[in-house]
Design a protein around this motif. Sequence first.
Motif, mmCIF file in Angstrom:
data_model
loop_
_atom_site.group_PDB
_atom_site.id
_atom_site.type_symbol
_atom_site.label_atom_id
_atom_site.label_comp_id
_atom_site.label_asym_id
_atom_site.label_seq_id
_atom_site.Cartn_x
_atom_site.Cartn_y
_atom_site.Cartn_z
ATOM 1 N N GLN A 7 0.843 -1.202 0.000
ATOM 2 C CA GLN A 7 0.000 0.000 0.000
ATOM 3 C C GLN A 7 0.874 1.247 0.000
ATOM 4 O OE1 GLN A 7 -3.117 0.000 2.891
ATOM 5 N NE2 GLN A 7 -3.578 2.171 2.653
ATOM 6 N N ALA A 8 0.566 2.151 -0.894
ATOM 7 C CA ALA A 8 1.330 3.394 -0.990
ATOM 8 C C ALA A 8 0.962 4.339 0.154
ATOM 9 C CB ALA A 8 1.059 4.072 -2.330
ATOM 10 N N GLY A 9 1.972 5.076 0.643
ATOM 11 C CA GLY A 9 1.734 6.101 1.644
ATOM 12 C C GLY A 9 1.555 7.463 0.993
ATOM 13 N N GLU A 10 1.361 8.460 1.800
ATOM 14 C CA GLU A 10 1.199 9.812 1.283
ATOM 15 C C GLU A 10 2.488 10.278 0.609
ATOM 16 O OE1 GLU A 10 -1.491 11.834 1.118
ATOM 17 O OE2 GLU A 10 -2.557 10.037 1.753
ATOM 18 N N PRO A 11 2.395 10.903 -0.554
ATOM 19 C CA PRO A 11 3.601 11.337 -1.270
ATOM 20 C C PRO A 11 4.369 12.412 -0.497
ATOM 21 C CG PRO A 11 1.633 12.249 -2.305
ATOM 22 C CD PRO A 11 1.164 11.263 -1.276
ATOM 23 N N ILE A 12 5.689 12.338 -0.592
ATOM 24 C CA ILE A 12 6.580 13.302 0.052
ATOM 25 C C ILE A 12 7.284 14.082 -1.047
ATOM 26 C CG2 ILE A 12 8.536 13.613 1.603
ATOM 27 C CD1 ILE A 12 7.820 10.872 2.819
ATOM 28 N N GLY A 13 6.993 15.352 -1.142
ATOM 29 C CA GLY A 13 7.576 16.171 -2.196
ATOM 30 C C GLY A 13 9.070 16.355 -2.039
ATOM 31 N N ASP A 14 9.765 16.497 -3.155
ATOM 32 C CA ASP A 14 11.192 16.793 -3.165
ATOM 33 C C ASP A 14 11.411 18.143 -2.473
ATOM 34 O OD1 ASP A 14 13.818 17.471 -3.770
ATOM 35 O OD2 ASP A 14 13.668 16.862 -5.866
ATOM 36 N N PRO A 15 12.383 18.222 -1.531
ATOM 37 C CA PRO A 15 12.640 19.509 -0.872
ATOM 38 C C PRO A 15 12.979 20.629 -1.857
ATOM 39 C CG PRO A 15 13.754 17.724 0.286
ATOM 40 C CD PRO A 15 13.213 17.138 -0.981
ATOM 41 N N GLN A 16 13.474 20.296 -3.041
ATOM 42 C CA GLN A 16 13.819 21.310 -4.032
ATOM 43 C C GLN A 16 12.718 21.505 -5.073
ATOM 44 O OE1 GLN A 16 18.007 21.453 -5.345
ATOM 45 N NE2 GLN A 16 18.318 19.554 -4.211
ATOM 46 N N LEU A 17 11.537 20.992 -4.787
ATOM 47 C CA LEU A 17 10.425 21.161 -5.712
ATOM 48 C C LEU A 17 10.077 22.641 -5.853
ATOM 49 C CD1 LEU A 17 8.407 19.310 -7.281
ATOM 50 C CD2 LEU A 17 6.842 19.612 -5.354
ATOM 51 N N ALA A 18 9.914 23.084 -7.089
ATOM 52 C CA ALA A 18 9.578 24.492 -7.321
ATOM 53 C C ALA A 18 8.214 24.834 -6.727
ATOM 54 C CB ALA A 18 9.582 24.782 -8.825
ATOM 55 N N LYS A 19 8.059 26.071 -6.293
ATOM 56 C CA LYS A 19 6.815 26.496 -5.685
ATOM 57 C C LYS A 19 5.659 26.422 -6.691
ATOM 58 C CE LYS A 19 8.835 29.617 -2.238
ATOM 59 N NZ LYS A 19 8.889 31.009 -1.705
ATOM 60 N N GLY A 20 4.505 26.057 -6.164
ATOM 61 C CA GLY A 20 3.314 26.044 -6.995
ATOM 62 C C GLY A 20 3.055 24.744 -7.720
ATOM 63 N N ILE A 21 3.942 23.763 -7.574
ATOM 64 C CA ILE A 21 3.731 22.468 -8.229
ATOM 65 C C ILE A 21 3.036 21.530 -7.255
ATOM 66 C CG2 ILE A 21 4.819 20.467 -9.309
ATOM 67 C CD1 ILE A 21 7.053 22.234 -10.233
ATOM 68 N N GLY A 22 1.808 21.194 -7.578
ATOM 69 C CA GLY A 22 1.035 20.300 -6.722
ATOM 70 C C GLY A 22 1.213 18.838 -7.106
ATOM 71 N N VAL A 23 0.613 17.953 -6.331
ATOM 72 C CA VAL A 23 0.669 16.521 -6.617
ATOM 73 C C VAL A 23 -0.134 16.247 -7.892
ATOM 74 C CG1 VAL A 23 0.115 14.210 -5.776
ATOM 75 C CG2 VAL A 23 0.884 15.974 -4.165
ATOM 76 N N PRO A 24 0.478 15.650 -8.915
ATOM 77 C CA PRO A 24 -0.222 15.444 -10.185
ATOM 78 C C PRO A 24 -1.318 14.391 -10.084
ATOM 79 C CG PRO A 24 1.949 14.438 -10.249
ATOM 80 C CD PRO A 24 1.874 15.196 -8.963
ATOM 81 N N ASP A 25 -2.204 14.420 -11.055
ATOM 82 C CA ASP A 25 -3.364 13.522 -11.036
ATOM 83 C C ASP A 25 -2.959 12.053 -11.067
ATOM 84 O OD1 ASP A 25 -5.063 15.668 -10.950
ATOM 85 O OD2 ASP A 25 -5.487 15.675 -13.105
ATOM 86 N N HIS A 26 -1.896 11.711 -11.832
ATOM 87 C CA HIS A 26 -1.549 10.292 -11.930
ATOM 88 C C HIS A 26 -1.019 9.753 -10.604
ATOM 89 C CE1 HIS A 26 2.335 12.258 -12.883
ATOM 90 N NE2 HIS A 26 2.883 11.187 -12.364
ATOM 91 N N VAL A 27 -0.407 10.636 -9.781
ATOM 92 C CA VAL A 27 0.036 10.219 -8.453
ATOM 93 C C VAL A 27 -1.165 10.043 -7.529
ATOM 94 C CG1 VAL A 27 1.380 10.868 -6.417
ATOM 95 C CG2 VAL A 27 2.305 11.273 -8.705
ATOM 96 N N THR A 28 -2.092 10.976 -7.585
ATOM 97 C CA THR A 28 -3.307 10.866 -6.771
ATOM 98 C C THR A 28 -4.086 9.607 -7.127
ATOM 99 O OG1 THR A 28 -3.467 13.276 -6.651
ATOM 100 C CG2 THR A 28 -5.457 12.018 -6.143
ATOM 101 N N GLN A 29 -4.175 9.323 -8.424
ATOM 102 C CA GLN A 29 -4.884 8.126 -8.866
ATOM 103 C C GLN A 29 -4.191 6.870 -8.374
ATOM 104 O OE1 GLN A 29 -7.822 8.230 -10.558
ATOM 105 N NE2 GLN A 29 -7.924 6.016 -10.269
ATOM 106 N N TYR A 30 -2.869 6.878 -8.366
ATOM 107 C CA TYR A 30 -2.109 5.736 -7.879
ATOM 108 C C TYR A 30 -2.419 5.482 -6.408
ATOM 109 C CZ TYR A 30 1.907 2.678 -7.026
ATOM 110 O OH TYR A 30 2.699 1.612 -6.693
ATOM 111 N N LEU A 31 -2.494 6.549 -5.617
ATOM 112 C CA LEU A 31 -2.813 6.409 -4.197
ATOM 113 C C LEU A 31 -4.217 5.849 -4.006
ATOM 114 C CD1 LEU A 31 -1.320 9.753 -2.811
ATOM 115 C CD2 LEU A 31 -0.294 7.487 -2.732
#
Length: 217
Positions: free
Chosen positions: A187-211
């Motif tokens: 079972q997948a856990g909640e996604p953890i964003g890259d600390p260097q992720l640019a501002k304003g980039i949210g979790v994409p739909d394909h990741v949400t669908q995977y969860l």
Amino acid sequence: MKTARTQVKRVPKRGNYDLTTVCSILDAGLICHVGFVVEGQPFVIPTAYGRIENRLFIHGSPASRMLKSLQQGIDVCVTVTLLDGLVLARSAMHHSMNYRSVVVFGKAELVSEREEKLRALYAFTEHVMAGRWAATREPNEQELQGTTVLALPIEEASAKIRTGPPVDDAADYDLPHWAGVIPLRVQAGEPIGDPQLAKGIGVPDHVTQYLQNSVSR
């Protein structure tokens, strides 16, 4: 077709030689183990893989001993196992596991044609997560040149599957011990964003669908 190498000898009723069944297990897994022998020394290496129709693809650095060895046309055995449950019996000797597994025998072939190599890399990426390829930068020429891709035909293969409750000796069924199955799943856990992720980039739909679809693969 069943061969001397693929025929399931231990509990043969669990064996399955149908290509659709074999591919369904391969598609549900994420890691395979590649077994081969070099100068009398056996190796078993875990790695990611992808599938296109009746071919299994593995990839990695051109410096990889595994990939360099397999290019020489040596025999290879690739296995994938999915663990579905712990089977707890009344007798310690009858404990087991519910599982789905595949064994593929053959010789790997180098994928050198550019478009076929890209298709294989696409298959790797989409196997990990559907929709991911379109959300990433495609490989550049330097990366393509620095990646070895091998294909293994899924021609000599078998599946072995165990399902259901424990099988105890007839005399043990009246014993005062609990018996049954504990289902297991990845079972997948909640996604953890890259600390260097640019501002304003949210979790994409394909990741949400995977969860949302995170059940046993």
